[in-house]
Design a protein around this motif. Structure first.
Motif, mmCIF file in Angstrom:
data_model
loop_
_atom_site.group_PDB
_atom_site.id
_atom_site.type_symbol
_atom_site.label_atom_id
_atom_site.label_comp_id
_atom_site.label_asym_id
_atom_site.label_seq_id
_atom_site.Cartn_x
_atom_site.Cartn_y
_atom_site.Cartn_z
ATOM 1 N N SER A 164 108.273 2.743 22.777
ATOM 2 C CA SER A 164 107.852 1.521 22.084
ATOM 3 C C SER A 164 108.810 0.353 22.323
ATOM 4 N N MET A 165 109.979 0.629 22.895
ATOM 5 C CA MET A 165 110.969 -0.425 23.135
ATOM 6 C C MET A 165 110.482 -1.541 24.062
ATOM 7 N N PRO A 166 109.740 -1.244 25.133
ATOM 8 C CA PRO A 166 109.279 -2.355 25.988
ATOM 9 C C PRO A 166 108.444 -3.397 25.235
ATOM 10 N N ALA A 167 107.622 -2.965 24.301
ATOM 11 C CA ALA A 167 106.822 -3.913 23.518
ATOM 12 C C ALA A 167 107.725 -4.793 22.662
ATOM 13 N N LEU A 168 108.724 -4.187 22.048
ATOM 14 C CA LEU A 168 109.663 -4.943 21.228
ATOM 15 C C LEU A 168 110.486 -5.903 22.081
ATOM 16 N N LEU A 169 110.908 -5.461 23.255
ATOM 17 C CA LEU A 169 111.658 -6.334 24.162
ATOM 18 C C LEU A 169 110.798 -7.501 24.639
ATOM 19 N N LEU A 170 109.538 -7.225 24.963
ATOM 20 C CA LEU A 170 108.623 -8.288 25.377
ATOM 21 C C LEU A 170 108.460 -9.320 24.263
ATOM 22 N N LEU A 171 108.237 -8.844 23.060
ATOM 23 C CA LEU A 171 108.110 -9.743 21.911
ATOM 24 C C LEU A 171 109.392 -10.550 21.719
ATOM 25 N N LEU A 223 97.794 3.725 31.503
ATOM 26 C CA LEU A 223 97.199 3.455 32.816
ATOM 27 C C LEU A 223 98.199 3.501 33.965
ATOM 28 N N VAL A 224 99.401 3.039 33.740
ATOM 29 C CA VAL A 224 100.388 2.993 34.816
ATOM 30 C C VAL A 224 101.241 4.259 34.833
ATOM 31 N N LEU A 225 101.796 4.605 33.682
ATOM 32 C CA LEU A 225 102.674 5.778 33.612
ATOM 33 C C LEU A 225 101.901 7.090 33.468
ATOM 34 N N LYS A 226 100.632 7.000 33.096
ATOM 35 C CA LYS A 226 99.757 8.182 32.925
ATOM 36 C C LYS A 226 100.327 9.188 31.926
ATOM 37 N N GLU A 227 100.904 8.671 30.832
ATOM 38 C CA GLU A 227 101.482 9.525 29.799
ATOM 39 C C GLU A 227 100.472 9.736 28.678
ATOM 40 N N ASP A 228 100.607 10.853 27.970
ATOM 41 C CA ASP A 228 99.739 11.179 26.846
ATOM 42 C C ASP A 228 100.314 10.557 25.568
ATOM 43 N N ILE A 229 99.582 9.607 25.007
ATOM 44 C CA ILE A 229 100.039 8.896 23.807
ATOM 45 C C ILE A 229 100.234 9.858 22.637
ATOM 46 N N ASN A 230 99.344 10.817 22.469
ATOM 47 C CA ASN A 230 99.460 11.764 21.356
ATOM 48 C C ASN A 230 100.763 12.551 21.433
ATOM 49 N N LYS A 231 101.145 12.949 22.624
ATOM 50 C CA LYS A 231 102.403 13.682 22.823
ATOM 51 C C LYS A 231 103.604 12.792 22.482
ATOM 52 N N ILE A 232 103.541 11.547 22.903
ATOM 53 C CA ILE A 232 104.638 10.602 22.648
ATOM 54 C C ILE A 232 104.812 10.364 21.158
ATOM 55 N N LEU A 246 116.791 2.714 14.763
ATOM 56 C CA LEU A 246 116.656 2.320 16.166
ATOM 57 C C LEU A 246 115.448 1.439 16.455
ATOM 58 N N ARG A 247 114.443 1.499 15.603
ATOM 59 C CA ARG A 247 113.257 0.684 15.834
ATOM 60 C C ARG A 247 113.020 -0.305 14.692
ATOM 61 N N GLY A 248 113.121 0.151 13.458
ATOM 62 C CA GLY A 248 112.785 -0.680 12.308
ATOM 63 C C GLY A 248 113.662 -1.907 12.159
ATOM 64 N N ILE A 249 114.953 -1.726 12.220
ATOM 65 C CA ILE A 249 115.859 -2.867 12.041
ATOM 66 C C ILE A 249 115.751 -3.854 13.203
ATOM 67 N N PRO A 250 115.789 -3.407 14.469
ATOM 68 C CA PRO A 250 115.612 -4.387 15.549
ATOM 69 C C PRO A 250 114.259 -5.122 15.469
ATOM 70 N N GLU A 251 113.218 -4.404 15.087
ATOM 71 C CA GLU A 251 111.902 -5.028 14.974
ATOM 72 C C GLU A 251 111.893 -6.113 13.892
ATOM 73 N N MET A 304 111.822 10.483 18.880
ATOM 74 C CA MET A 304 112.671 9.874 19.908
ATOM 75 C C MET A 304 111.840 9.333 21.070
ATOM 76 N N LEU A 305 110.792 10.051 21.462
ATOM 77 C CA LEU A 305 109.907 9.536 22.511
ATOM 78 C C LEU A 305 109.184 8.280 22.035
ATOM 79 N N LYS A 306 108.768 8.298 20.781
ATOM 80 C CA LYS A 306 108.085 7.133 20.220
ATOM 81 C C LYS A 306 109.010 5.912 20.243
#
Length: 155
Positions: free
Chosen positions: A128-135, A108-117, A11-16, A122-124
């Protein structure tokens, strides 16, 4: 160690890697050759997955991934070695920039805990999809611009 689950690979490696090689073709101003593009993307995704299963540190993983990316650009895609090095560094710098923007938005915007993600595969993937979509959007827009200007050439 930076182990990746099989779901992350699919879900992440191949699209990236598809976006990475699109960026490589774009920054080198080459027309995409579909067979080479797909072969190199699958090869690189597999290589990254294998490297991440090795018991080595993060910096070493990054260097091995960079070397693998360059070798695939030269070996499969027939890019010039110097151009491959330049393109690889550009692609990874832009990817880090997109990832950094994504992390800032998450914290800063979503106020989510990165360590938890990052503890949940699946959360990761989801966060992480918005960064890949932006790229991907940036690369696709630049490729279209180059194509309209007829600046792309065959390798």
């Amino acid at each position: 160690m930076l182990k990746v689950s099989f779901a992350e690979f699919i879900l992440r490696g191949i699209p990236e890697t598809l976006v990475f090689f699109l960026a490589a073709y774009t920054f080198s101003k080459n027309i995409i050759q579909l067979k080479r593009y797909l072969l190199s993307s699958i090869s690189y995704a597999s290589l990254v997955y294998i490297i991440r299963t090795l018991p080595i540190q993060n910096g070493t993983v990054f260097i091995l991934n960079l070397i693998g990316f360059i070798f695939i650009l030269v070996g499969i895609n027939k890019f010039d070695i110097i151009k491959s090095i330049k393109v690889s560094i550009c692609v990874l710098l832009i990817e880090f920039l997109c990832e950094g923007i994504n992390i800032l938005v998450i914290q800063l915007v979503l106020k989510e805990d990165i360590n938890k993600i990052f503890k949940s595969p699946m959360l990761k993937i989801l966060y992480s999809m918005p960064a890949l979509l932006l790229l991907g959007v940036v690369i696709i827009l630049y490729y279209i611009k180059l194509k309209k200007r007829k600046e792309l050439k065959h390798i």
